[in-house]
Enzyme design. Structure first.
Site, short mmCIF file in Angstrom:
data_model
loop_
_atom_site.label_atom_id
_atom_site.label_comp_id
_atom_site.label_asym_id
_atom_site.label_seq_id
_atom_site.Cartn_x
_atom_site.Cartn_y
_atom_site.Cartn_z
N ARG A 53 89.11 -40.86 -19.95
CA ARG A 53 88.06 -41.43 -19.12
C ARG A 53 88.66 -42.58 -18.32
NH1 ARG A 53 89.16 -45.95 -20.69
NH2 ARG A 53 87.43 -46.69 -19.42
N GLY A 54 87.86 -43.09 -17.39
CA GLY A 54 88.42 -44.07 -16.45
C GLY A 54 88.70 -43.35 -15.14
N ALA A 55 88.23 -43.90 -14.04
CA ALA A 55 88.29 -43.17 -12.78
C ALA A 55 89.68 -42.62 -12.44
CB ALA A 55 87.74 -44.06 -11.66
N ARG A 90 82.12 -34.80 -14.11
CA ARG A 90 81.46 -36.13 -14.11
C ARG A 90 81.22 -36.53 -12.66
NH1 ARG A 90 83.94 -40.67 -17.85
NH2 ARG A 90 81.78 -41.43 -17.72
N GLN A 203 83.27 -49.01 -24.73
CA GLN A 203 84.64 -48.96 -24.24
C GLN A 203 85.32 -50.33 -24.34
OE1 GLN A 203 82.03 -47.48 -22.72
NE2 GLN A 203 82.66 -45.91 -21.25
N ASP A 244 84.40 -47.29 -10.38
CA ASP A 244 84.55 -45.83 -10.33
C ASP A 244 84.37 -45.29 -8.93
OD1 ASP A 244 83.45 -46.73 -13.10
OD2 ASP A 244 84.43 -44.80 -13.45
N ASN A 254 80.16 -49.19 -11.07
CA ASN A 254 80.96 -49.42 -12.27
C ASN A 254 80.07 -49.23 -13.49
OD1 ASN A 254 83.62 -50.10 -13.30
ND2 ASN A 254 82.70 -52.00 -14.06
N LYS A 255 80.66 -49.33 -14.67
CA LYS A 255 79.94 -49.11 -15.91
C LYS A 255 78.64 -49.90 -15.96
CE LYS A 255 80.86 -46.74 -18.28
NZ LYS A 255 80.41 -45.35 -18.30
C1 LIG Z 1 89.85 -48.14 -13.74
S1 LIG Z 1 88.40 -47.23 -13.72
C2 LIG Z 1 87.60 -47.89 -15.12
C3 LIG Z 1 86.14 -47.63 -15.09
O1 LIG Z 1 85.81 -46.36 -15.66
C4 LIG Z 1 84.89 -46.58 -16.72
O2 LIG Z 1 83.94 -45.59 -16.85
P1 LIG Z 1 84.11 -44.46 -18.03
O3 LIG Z 1 84.64 -45.16 -19.23
O4 LIG Z 1 82.71 -43.92 -18.21
O5 LIG Z 1 85.06 -43.44 -17.47
C5 LIG Z 1 84.25 -47.91 -16.38
O6 LIG Z 1 83.28 -47.79 -15.38
C6 LIG Z 1 85.45 -48.66 -15.92
O7 LIG Z 1 85.22 -49.83 -15.19
#
Ligand SMILES: CSC[C@H]1O[C@H](OP(=O)(O)O)[C@H](O)[C@@H]1O
Length: 371
Positions: A53-55, A90, A203, A244, A254-255
């Site tokens: 996960r993570g963009a 996603r 996270q 993201d 973002n989250k």
């Molecule tokens: C460097 S992108 C990180 C970004 O992604 C996370 O979302 P997820 O854990 O659902 O993929 C979160 O928004 C982070 O800031």
């Protein structure tokens, strides 16, 4: 101890030259477990289930998902099917579409028999590019920490608040929001990080805290609702978060919970920075609140929480009133007016169209000719 210059990355091609290795992030912080993905469907599942996960990392994983898809047939239909299946995993992180389009741009013109090797080459290049972009974000972000410390007479520690995980686990390496933190820490600056736990997937508490601990960076995990209180009491020198998807005018997805932190930061005069590599910019959108798709995830992420018993057994327990409906929005959008600056691989700019175009002039619309 995580040393970023070492080859430890979040995704790699296994020695068999085909299958893809990942860190299963759903197992952290209680276990460091890697997984080997061998099919397109396994990659799609890994993205949907947030094993990866993570963009930026979602984009890298999708790129390798295309590689695995083409191991069977490398036809136009196989390429189109894999692109569509991965894109649907996603909806919010624009890096997913960006990486898939980059791969298709590289592969579509080639005859099918040349596509597989080219796919692995391009996927590897995307990963190397991500590492370089994030390292550069780190370099451009360090002066922000130095300025915050100078503002307090270089006394005490530099208190950074971050939300969710935008560390090396969210990318191929270095991270985005945490890249400046790692570089500043390694340079001897007294950085301390307030880590939002980031419900419901935690996270922050599970991934950011684990990362920072591995690197020896002082940090404190806090409940999501504590940040405003800390800002009111002068305990936060600046906020740095990831994103993201950021629109061409600087609206930031973002989250979930990021928007509320930005409001508290503005109310308390705390600088609020967003770190992003340029593939996270969606140049086709202006109004983020209106146009960025917000992922809604399974309610069980909210009704249940997992943890490790003293015995070491990891269990999941129901934490909400049985039968109560839940809503699980994964992201929110912070309007550009609440963002102090965007930290990109080309430098820091205002969260505005002009700010972004000052760093990415090639994105300026061509002037209409007078003819
Ligand atoms: C460097 S992108 C990180 C970004 O992604 C996370 O979302 P997820 O854990 O659902 O993929 C979160 O928004 C982070 O800031």
């Amino acid at each position: 101890m995580k040393v970023h210059e070492q080859p430890m990355r979040t995704i790699w091609v296994e020695p068999d030259g085909a299958s893809v290795g990942i860190i299963d992030q759903t197992r952290l912080p209680h276990a460091f477990v890697t997984a080997r993905l061998t099919t397109l469907e396994e990659v799609a599942h890994a993205i949907r289930s947030m094993q990866v996960r993570g963009a930026p990392l979602i984009g890298a994983a999708a790129a390798y998902g295309l590689c695995l898809a083409l191991r069977g047939k490398a036809s136009d239909e196989a390429l189109a099917r894999a692109h569509a299946l991965l894109l649907a995993t996603r909806p919010t992180a624009v890096n997913l579409r960006w990486a898939l389009d980059e791969m298709r741009r590289a592969l579509q013109p080639l005859p099918p028999q040349q596509r597989l090797q080219a796919a692995y080459r391009r996927a590897a290049a995307l990963c190397d590019e991500d590492v370089a972009l994030n390292r550069s974000i780190g370099t451009h972000g360090v002066p922000l920490l130095e300025a915050a410390w100078a503002k307090k007479g270089q006394r005490g520690r530099i208190n950074v608040l971050t939300h969710c995980n935008a560390g090396w686990l969210a990318t191929v390496d270095w991270g985005t929001a945490l890249a400046p933190v790692y570089l500043a820490h390694d340079a001897g600056l007294p950085v301390h990080v307030w880590v939002d736990e980031t419900r419901p997937r935690n996270q922050g508490a599970s991934l950011t805290a684990w990362e920072l601990g591995q690197h020896g960076v002082p940090h404190t995990v806090i409940a999501d609702n504590v940040g405003g209180h800390l800002m009111q009491h002068g305990e936060v020198d600046l906020c740095i978060v990831g994103t993201d998807r950021t629109t061409a005018r600087g609206d930031v997805a973002n989250k979930i919970g990021t928007y509320l932190k930005a409001l508290a930061a503005q109310d308390n005069g705390v600088p609020f920075y967003v770190a992003l590599p340029s593939p996270t910019i969606d140049w086709t959108l202006e109004d983020g609140v209106r146009d960025i798709p917000i992922e809604q995830r399974e309610g069980t992420e909210l009704t249940h929480i997992s943890g490790r018993l003293a015995s070491g057994e990891v269990v999941s327990v129901h934490v909400t009133a049985p039968g109560s409906p839940v809503a699980n929005y994964g992201f929110d959008v912070t309007p550009a007016r609440l963002v102090t600056g965007l930290v990109t691989e080309r430098g820091v700019c205002a969260a505005s169209s002009e700010g972004l175009l000052s760093l990415f002039p090639e994105r300026r619309a061509p002037r209409a000719t007078g003819t």
